[in-house]
Design a protein around this motif. Structure first.
Motif, PDB file in Angstrom:
ATOM      1  N   SER A  35     -10.847   4.609 -27.204  1.00 60.94           N
ATOM      2  CA  SER A  35     -12.257   4.888 -27.428  1.00 60.94           C
ATOM      3  C   SER A  35     -12.463   6.380 -27.664  1.00 60.94           C
ATOM      4  CB  SER A  35     -13.082   4.439 -26.219  1.00 60.94           C
ATOM      5  OG  SER A  35     -12.909   3.059 -25.989  1.00 60.94           O
ATOM      6  N   PRO A  36     -13.371   6.757 -28.558  1.00 62.12           N
ATOM      7  CA  PRO A  36     -13.662   8.174 -28.774  1.00 62.12           C
ATOM      8  C   PRO A  36     -14.374   8.750 -27.556  1.00 62.12           C
ATOM      9  CG  PRO A  36     -15.209   6.808 -29.983  1.00 62.12           C
ATOM     10  CD  PRO A  36     -14.165   5.891 -29.435  1.00 62.12           C
ATOM     11  N   PRO A  37     -14.310  10.073 -27.376  1.00 63.53           N
ATOM     12  CA  PRO A  37     -14.998  10.695 -26.235  1.00 63.53           C
ATOM     13  C   PRO A  37     -16.478  10.338 -26.229  1.00 63.53           C
ATOM     14  CG  PRO A  37     -13.537  12.269 -27.313  1.00 63.53           C
ATOM     15  CD  PRO A  37     -13.576  11.049 -28.189  1.00 63.53           C
ATOM     16  N   ALA A  39      -5.275  11.348 -11.614  1.00 64.42           N
ATOM     17  CA  ALA A  39      -4.835  11.099 -12.980  1.00 64.42           C
ATOM     18  C   ALA A  39      -5.531  12.009 -13.981  1.00 64.42           C
ATOM     19  CB  ALA A  39      -5.077   9.627 -13.360  1.00 64.42           C
ATOM     20  N   GLY A  40      -5.775  13.244 -13.588  1.00 63.44           N
ATOM     21  CA  GLY A  40      -6.394  14.181 -14.504  1.00 63.44           C
ATOM     22  C   GLY A  40      -7.794  13.788 -14.886  1.00 63.44           C
ATOM     23  N   GLY A  41      -8.472  13.064 -14.005  1.00 63.41           N
ATOM     24  CA  GLY A  41      -9.786  12.518 -14.337  1.00 63.41           C
ATOM     25  C   GLY A  41     -10.847  13.576 -14.515  1.00 63.41           C
ATOM     26  N   ASP A  42     -11.770  13.280 -15.426  1.00 58.74           N
ATOM     27  CA  ASP A  42     -12.886  14.190 -15.671  1.00 58.74           C
ATOM     28  C   ASP A  42     -14.216  13.519 -15.353  1.00 58.74           C
ATOM     29  OD1 ASP A  42     -13.067  12.342 -17.679  1.00 58.74           O
ATOM     30  OD2 ASP A  42     -12.813  13.751 -19.329  1.00 58.74           O
ATOM     31  N   GLY A  43     -14.146  12.359 -14.674  1.00 57.43           N
ATOM     32  CA  GLY A  43     -15.371  11.659 -14.309  1.00 57.43           C
ATOM     33  C   GLY A  43     -15.854  10.660 -15.337  1.00 57.43           C
ATOM     34  N   ARG A  44     -15.241  10.633 -16.524  1.00 56.24           N
ATOM     35  CA  ARG A  44     -15.664   9.686 -17.563  1.00 56.24           C
ATOM     36  C   ARG A  44     -14.690   8.510 -17.570  1.00 56.24           C
ATOM     37  NH1 ARG A  44     -16.082  13.611 -22.688  1.00 56.24           N
ATOM     38  NH2 ARG A  44     -14.095  14.253 -21.764  1.00 56.24           N
ATOM     39  N   ALA A  45     -15.086   7.430 -16.953  1.00 57.95           N
ATOM     40  CA  ALA A  45     -14.206   6.264 -16.821  1.00 57.95           C
ATOM     41  C   ALA A  45     -14.176   5.469 -18.123  1.00 57.95           C
ATOM     42  CB  ALA A  45     -14.684   5.374 -15.680  1.00 57.95           C
ATOM     43  N   PRO A  46     -12.967   5.175 -18.637  1.00 58.31           N
ATOM     44  CA  PRO A  46     -12.887   4.370 -19.860  1.00 58.31           C
ATOM     45  C   PRO A  46     -13.084   2.875 -19.623  1.00 58.31           C
ATOM     46  CG  PRO A  46     -10.699   5.003 -19.148  1.00 58.31           C
ATOM     47  CD  PRO A  46     -11.657   5.677 -18.213  1.00 58.31           C
ATOM     48  N   PHE A  47     -13.029   2.456 -18.342  1.00 58.48           N
ATOM     49  CA  PHE A  47     -13.161   1.044 -18.028  1.00 58.48           C
ATOM     50  C   PHE A  47     -14.206   0.827 -16.931  1.00 58.48           C
ATOM     51  CE2 PHE A  47      -8.634   1.711 -19.099  1.00 58.48           C
ATOM     52  CZ  PHE A  47      -8.565   0.967 -20.266  1.00 58.48           C
ATOM     53  N   GLN A  48     -14.931  -0.271 -17.061  1.00 60.76           N
ATOM     54  CA  GLN A  48     -15.782  -0.763 -15.981  1.00 60.76           C
ATOM     55  C   GLN A  48     -15.153  -2.056 -15.502  1.00 60.76           C
ATOM     56  OE1 GLN A  48     -19.687  -2.030 -17.161  1.00 60.76           O
ATOM     57  NE2 GLN A  48     -20.208  -2.794 -15.105  1.00 60.76           N
ATOM     58  N   VAL A  49     -14.552  -2.023 -14.325  1.00 58.05           N
ATOM     59  CA  VAL A  49     -13.761  -3.153 -13.835  1.00 58.05           C
ATOM     60  C   VAL A  49     -14.571  -3.949 -12.826  1.00 58.05           C
ATOM     61  CG1 VAL A  49     -11.566  -3.863 -12.825  1.00 58.05           C
ATOM     62  CG2 VAL A  49     -11.706  -1.718 -14.110  1.00 58.05           C
TER      63      VAL A  49
END
Length: 346
Positions: free
Chosen positions: A9-11, A47-57
């Protein structure tokens, strides 16, 4: 709808919705592990997270609330499938197959919902034995798939239209590469890392792998599969030969000796042996020898050349080539992978 597989997914894009199915047959370790690792990308401090989750689980099921899983541990179903009109990824975790068969038709609502989600563009995934539920949709008919090698014969009898490859870690099939399944047990690690790489990017997958100390099973599952041989064929003459061979596979010329001990002509013996066991006599001997070599590599410090000789091969170079062709690993690498480490030995 495009036939091209999804790309990261794009930013700034909305997170992809992941529906992790909970059902009474599910195994808690896989379900919880998938939930934790799929939820990790983007998490601050991990995991180098920036607060923008690519998944909603979400853990989904036929009804919300507590659900006792096969392990006897309750899991909370967060959302009912009746309220989900569309999702991006459906994952069925490992299930416990009781007895000698998977009984179809016990979860018609789940199967129908999975079919609807697929028709609306969802990627369908299974971990280990979760493929039993997905296969009930018929979407895997004529497709390649994998399952825990311990369930391979049960699955084959239940779903003969699915081409099963239990030695493979991960199988991706379908016109849109939307049918994904992983093999035995903890190969759900490979599944989740694949999904993160596919939808969030390789960097995210590498970061998550480091954070959780996950490893890809790049050598496949052949090293983990023990050879036992078929014994349910009903051919008494061949069964007697197998029984003798089980303790005499290391002798010189075991195939010739088996034939001499039998009451059959050479051509007849070889034909019946292959029909009964699924392997030619020499291939069967090789599998028994390699299996014994695996145990010696796991449990002893004997040199590889000595192990080669003890299982019936004077040519150690030939043994090494045969071992790698059979297991996918060189003998030394196999020993390093499967022997008990020094710190854990009593």
């Amino acid at each position: 709808m495009s036939n091209a597989p999804a790309r990261p997914s794009p930013p700034g894009a909305a997170p992809r919705h992941v529906s992790l199915i909970a059902l009474p047959d599910a195994v808690v370790s896989t379900l919880a592990g998938l939930y934790d690792v799929m939820s990790a990308p983007g998490r601050p401090g991990l995991a180098g997270g920036d607060g923008r989750a690519p998944f909603q689980v979400e853990i989904v099921g036929e009804a919300t609330g507590p659900l006792q899983l096969a392990s006897g541990v309750p899991m909370t179903v967060q959302r009912s499938i009746d309220t989900i009109e569309q999702t991006d990824i459906v994952i069925v975790p490992s299930v416990l197959v009781r007895g000698e068969a998977w009984h179809k038709g016990r979860y018609p609502r789940l199967v129908a919902w999975i079919e609807r989600m697929h028709a609306r563009g969802a990627t369908l995934c299974s971990a280990c034995s979760g493929i039993f539920l997905l296969a009930e949709t018929g979407l895997f008919d004529g497709r390649d798939a994998t399952v825990h090698f311990g369930y391979a014969s049960i699955f084959g009898a239940c779903f003969p239209s699915v081409a099963i490859h239990p030695e493979r870690v991960l199988v991706v099939s379908g016109l849109r590469e939307e049918l994904v399944c992983s093999g035995a047990s903890t190969t759900w690690h490979d599944l989740v890392l694949y999904l993160i790489a596919r939808y969030a990017g390789a960097t995210q997958a590498q970061d998550v792998a480091r954070a959780f100390a996950l490893q890809w099973h790049q050598d496949g599952l052949a090293p983990y599969i023990s050879f036992e041989g078929r014994h349910d064929h009903g051919d008494a003459e061949i069964a007697s030969a197998q029984q003798w061979l089980a303790t005499h596979f290391s002798v010189a010329n075991p195939v010739e000796e088996m034939i001499q001990r039998s009451r059959l002509a050479e051509r007849t013996f070889k034909r019946r042996f292959s029909a009964a066991t699924g392997l030619a006599p020499i291939a069967y001997v090789q599998r028994l020898r390699i299996e014994d070599a695996k145990r010696r590599l796991e449990r002893t410090d004997a040199p590889i050349d000595e192990i080669s000789w003890r299982v019936g091969y004077e040519d150690a170079a030939f043994f090494r080539r045969l071992f790698k062709r059979t297991t996918g690993m060189a003998p030394g690498a196999y020993r390093k992978r499967f022997c008990i480490p020094e710190f854990a030995r009593p």
